[in-house]
Design a protein around this motif. Structure first.
Motif, PDB file in Angstrom:
ATOM      1  N   ARG A 234       7.377  18.431 -15.401  1.00  0.00           N
ATOM      2  CA  ARG A 234       8.214  19.018 -14.723  1.00  0.00           C
ATOM      3  C   ARG A 234       6.977  20.015 -13.748  1.00  0.00           C
ATOM      4  NH1 ARG A 234      13.463  19.053 -13.497  1.00  0.00           N
ATOM      5  NH2 ARG A 234      13.790  18.790 -15.568  1.00  0.00           N
ATOM      6  N   THR A 235       6.349  19.962 -12.765  1.00  0.00           N
ATOM      7  CA  THR A 235       5.381  20.793 -12.735  1.00  0.00           C
ATOM      8  C   THR A 235       5.695  20.982 -10.864  1.00  0.00           C
ATOM      9  OG1 THR A 235       4.033  18.624 -11.665  1.00  0.00           O
ATOM     10  CG2 THR A 235       3.721  19.548 -14.083  1.00  0.00           C
ATOM     11  N   HIS A 236       5.098  21.787 -10.302  1.00  0.00           N
ATOM     12  CA  HIS A 236       5.372  22.137  -8.787  1.00  0.00           C
ATOM     13  C   HIS A 236       4.625  20.737  -7.829  1.00  0.00           C
ATOM     14  CE1 HIS A 236       7.256  26.203  -9.830  1.00  0.00           C
ATOM     15  NE2 HIS A 236       5.850  26.414 -10.445  1.00  0.00           N
ATOM     16  N   GLN A 237       3.407  20.855  -8.553  1.00  0.00           N
ATOM     17  CA  GLN A 237       2.985  19.975  -7.134  1.00  0.00           C
ATOM     18  C   GLN A 237       2.632  18.345  -8.289  1.00  0.00           C
ATOM     19  OE1 GLN A 237      -1.351  20.720  -6.258  1.00  0.00           O
ATOM     20  NE2 GLN A 237      -2.215  18.755  -6.477  1.00  0.00           N
ATOM     21  N   PHE A 238       2.717  17.122  -8.065  1.00  0.00           N
ATOM     22  CA  PHE A 238       2.450  15.868  -8.800  1.00  0.00           C
ATOM     23  C   PHE A 238       2.525  14.697  -7.505  1.00  0.00           C
ATOM     24  CE2 PHE A 238       7.064  16.776  -7.816  1.00  0.00           C
ATOM     25  CZ  PHE A 238       7.573  15.568  -7.870  1.00  0.00           C
ATOM     26  N   TYR A 239       1.502  13.969  -8.099  1.00  0.00           N
ATOM     27  CA  TYR A 239       1.202  12.524  -7.019  1.00  0.00           C
ATOM     28  C   TYR A 239       2.822  11.559  -7.313  1.00  0.00           C
ATOM     29  CZ  TYR A 239      -2.968  14.223  -6.051  1.00  0.00           C
ATOM     30  OH  TYR A 239      -3.516  14.643  -5.427  1.00  0.00           O
ATOM     31  N   LYS A 240       2.832  11.336  -6.400  1.00  0.00           N
ATOM     32  CA  LYS A 240       4.945  10.189  -5.850  1.00  0.00           C
ATOM     33  C   LYS A 240       4.041   8.742  -5.298  1.00  0.00           C
ATOM     34  CE  LYS A 240       8.352  11.202  -5.518  1.00  0.00           C
ATOM     35  NZ  LYS A 240       8.994  10.666  -4.313  1.00  0.00           N
ATOM     36  N   VAL A 241       4.121   7.842  -5.484  1.00  0.00           N
ATOM     37  CA  VAL A 241       4.350   6.317  -4.961  1.00  0.00           C
ATOM     38  C   VAL A 241       5.717   5.845  -3.778  1.00  0.00           C
ATOM     39  CG1 VAL A 241       3.886   3.793  -4.098  1.00  0.00           C
ATOM     40  CG2 VAL A 241       2.017   5.602  -5.552  1.00  0.00           C
ATOM     41  N   GLU A 242       5.901   6.713  -3.829  1.00  0.00           N
ATOM     42  CA  GLU A 242       7.011   6.362  -2.241  1.00  0.00           C
ATOM     43  C   GLU A 242       7.524   5.459  -2.014  1.00  0.00           C
ATOM     44  OE1 GLU A 242      11.747   8.065  -1.660  1.00  0.00           O
ATOM     45  OE2 GLU A 242       9.956   8.720  -3.891  1.00  0.00           O
ATOM     46  N   MET A 243       8.572   4.361  -1.975  1.00  0.00           N
ATOM     47  CA  MET A 243       9.127   3.486  -1.354  1.00  0.00           C
ATOM     48  C   MET A 243      10.498   3.908  -0.402  1.00  0.00           C
ATOM     49  SD  MET A 243       8.883   0.148  -4.193  1.00  0.00           S
ATOM     50  CE  MET A 243      10.152   1.489  -5.295  1.00  0.00           C
ATOM     51  N   VAL A 244      10.343   3.529   1.135  1.00  0.00           N
ATOM     52  CA  VAL A 244      11.718   3.847   2.218  1.00  0.00           C
ATOM     53  C   VAL A 244      12.261   2.380   2.399  1.00  0.00           C
ATOM     54  CG1 VAL A 244      12.559   4.584   3.869  1.00  0.00           C
ATOM     55  CG2 VAL A 244      10.782   6.289   2.411  1.00  0.00           C
ATOM     56  N   LYS A 245      13.346   1.760   2.341  1.00  0.00           N
ATOM     57  CA  LYS A 245      13.544   1.227   3.257  1.00  0.00           C
ATOM     58  C   LYS A 245      14.533   1.469   4.671  1.00  0.00           C
ATOM     59  CE  LYS A 245      12.977  -3.086   0.315  1.00  0.00           C
ATOM     60  NZ  LYS A 245      12.906  -3.696   1.121  1.00  0.00           N
ATOM     61  N   ILE A 246      14.586   0.819   5.819  1.00  0.00           N
ATOM     62  CA  ILE A 246      15.421   0.645   6.782  1.00  0.00           C
ATOM     63  C   ILE A 246      15.980  -0.446   7.947  1.00  0.00           C
ATOM     64  CG2 ILE A 246      15.415   1.963   9.074  1.00  0.00           C
ATOM     65  CD1 ILE A 246      13.036   3.629   8.518  1.00  0.00           C
ATOM     66  N   THR A 247      17.110  -0.416   6.829  1.00  0.00           N
ATOM     67  CA  THR A 247      17.846  -1.927   6.689  1.00  0.00           C
ATOM     68  C   THR A 247      19.180  -1.662   7.879  1.00  0.00           C
ATOM     69  OG1 THR A 247      18.370  -3.584   5.724  1.00  0.00           O
ATOM     70  CG2 THR A 247      18.028  -1.699   4.988  1.00  0.00           C
ATOM     71  N   THR A 248      19.990  -2.398   7.565  1.00  0.00           N
ATOM     72  CA  THR A 248      21.403  -2.845   8.230  1.00  0.00           C
ATOM     73  C   THR A 248      22.593  -2.469   6.633  1.00  0.00           C
ATOM     74  OG1 THR A 248      21.454  -4.657   7.651  1.00  0.00           O
ATOM     75  CG2 THR A 248      20.540  -4.526   9.846  1.00  0.00           C
ATOM     76  N   ALA A 249      23.775  -1.820   7.726  1.00  0.00           N
ATOM     77  CA  ALA A 249      24.400  -1.969   6.840  1.00  0.00           C
ATOM     78  C   ALA A 249      24.977  -3.112   6.041  1.00  0.00           C
ATOM     79  CB  ALA A 249      26.129  -1.559   7.386  1.00  0.00           C
TER      80      ALA A 249
END
Length: 403
Positions: A234-249
């Motif tokens: 648990r640090t104030h600064q860290f790297y992360k690879v984020e994945m995001v999807k935008i789709t339909t219901a």
């Protein structure tokens, strides 16, 4: 009644006075209405998402539901020659033995909960990042290099604000504002990636949109005083690879499963044992309607710790940022057939725009993955075996030697 030119009668004076009073009253009403609307919007913004029916009831993380478990916690130790007398070290001790842990220097310049990595350890962190990005791209995610500073509106769109402002790093307005708004460092790439289409009307044929991004993330961790103060958990600064999807219901549930599966495959290729947990109602995040946590095995403490959180927010974020799509028109097979009397039928109108669904997840948190690799791949001699999938990113290096 006759009147002299330029003079006002009592009636006119009275009407003017009445108009002034009405205007002042209207201004007061508008001010009161604006205040009421502000309070109403603030109250509405504080309401969490509605939960999916599959989410189990529960008060806290002890009541989360185990969905699946992968890997044998004794497999790597056997391969690396751990015997019964060997006590696995914490990741910071492993990194120190490799000559790559410089926490005192980081704390000296930045304060608590900051760490500097050097040499082979820093290189291993970069290898993990590159592997995650390449893998996401192979799975169809478009890589994005987004801004690391975002506006209050952007954070409201993804629902970090107003509830979690104390956990954010705010930039002084004298230094910078975002189009006149308060500016913040991003807590996760979820914010800029999802907001890339804020206010837009997409076409259904464009969906699903899949993005990935490697960014530093900045979190004040205001509510975690005294917790996980050691190491990289648990640090104030860290790297992360984020994945995001935008789709339909209609497709969001399937896309949520796909995104989560992509994160699971990263752990499996790294051969790190993990659990897949469905979060209960008392542990699920503010914006999520359904969330899986992936928890990696850490031998130093003999426990599983969260390494990825994969959430389906439904239309919760899209509603806040006015992110919509226009459904594909349904073909009318009778459109060109003439009506009685020889007139053609009218063509169907374009469907009205509807809200998108958004999904996000870590693929994976780089710092916590580094923790898992250092602990699971340490040898009794103090070296660290490089996982096979990371060796191409380490110039073929197989072992990090104790210094």
């Amino acid at each position: 009644m006759r009147e002299s030119k330029g003079e006002e009668t009592e009636e006119i004076v009275g009407i003017k006075a009445e108009a002034t009073t009405v205007g002042e009253t209207a201004a007061g009403v508008e001010e009161s209405l604006a205040e009421i609307e502000s309070k109403m919007n603030s109250l509405l913004a504080s309401l969490p998402n509605l939960l999916d029916d599959v989410v189990p009831d529960g008060d806290d993380d002890s009541q989360n539901e185990l969905v699946s478990e992968w890997g044998d916690v004794f497999s790597l130790p056997k391969e690396l020659g751990w015997d019964e007398d060997f006590t696995p070290l914490w990741h910071d001790d492993v990194a120190t033995n490799l000559g790559g842990w410089q926490s005192d220097a980081a704390v000296g310049m930045s304060g608590a909960r900051f760490v500097s990595l050097t040499g082979d350890v820093a290189r291993l962190e970069r290898a993990i990042s590159s592997y995650f990005l390449d893998r996401a791209s192979q799975k169809g995610y478009t890589e994005v290099s987004p801004p690391l500073v975002v506006s209050r509106t952007a954070l409201e769109g993804t629902s970090q604000l107003p509830k979690f402002e104390d956990d954010l790093f705010k930039i002084m307005p004298e230094s910078h504002t975002c189009n006149g708004e308060d500016a913040f460092l991003i807590p996760t790439a979820e914010v800029p990636l999802t907001n890339m289409h804020a206010g837009a009307i997409l076409e259904e044929s464009e969906l699903p949109i899949s993005y990935c991004s490697l960014t530093p993330c900045f979190r004040a961790e205001a509510g975690s005083y005294g917790r996980d103060t050691r190491g990289l958990i648990r640090t104030h600064q860290f790297y992360k690879v984020e994945m995001v999807k935008i789709t339909t219901a209609e497709t969001s549930a399937d896309e949520h499963e796909k995104l989560t599966r992509h994160a699971q495959e990263c752990l499996e290729e790294l051969k790190i044992p993990y659990k897949k947990m469905r979060l209960c109602s008392g542990d699920v995040g503010f914006s999520a309607q359904h969330c899986y946590d992936l928890e990696a095995w850490l031998p130093s403490t003999g426990e599983y710790r969260e390494i990825s959180s994969c959430s389906n927010t439904g239309d919760f974020q899209a509603r806040r940022m006015a992110l919509r799509y226009r459904p594909a028109p349904v073909a009318d097979t009778n459109a060109d057939e003439p009506k009685k009397g020889g007139k053609k039928k009218k063509k169907a109108k374009k469907p009205k725009p509807v809200l998108c669904h958004t999904i996000n997840g870590s693929g994976l948190a780089v710092g916590r993955t580094l923790v898992a690799v250092l602990e699971n791949y340490q040898t009794p001699d103090g070296d660290v075996m490089v996982p096979e999938v990371l060796r191409p990113y380490m110039g073929g290096l197989e072992i990090l030697k104790k210094k």
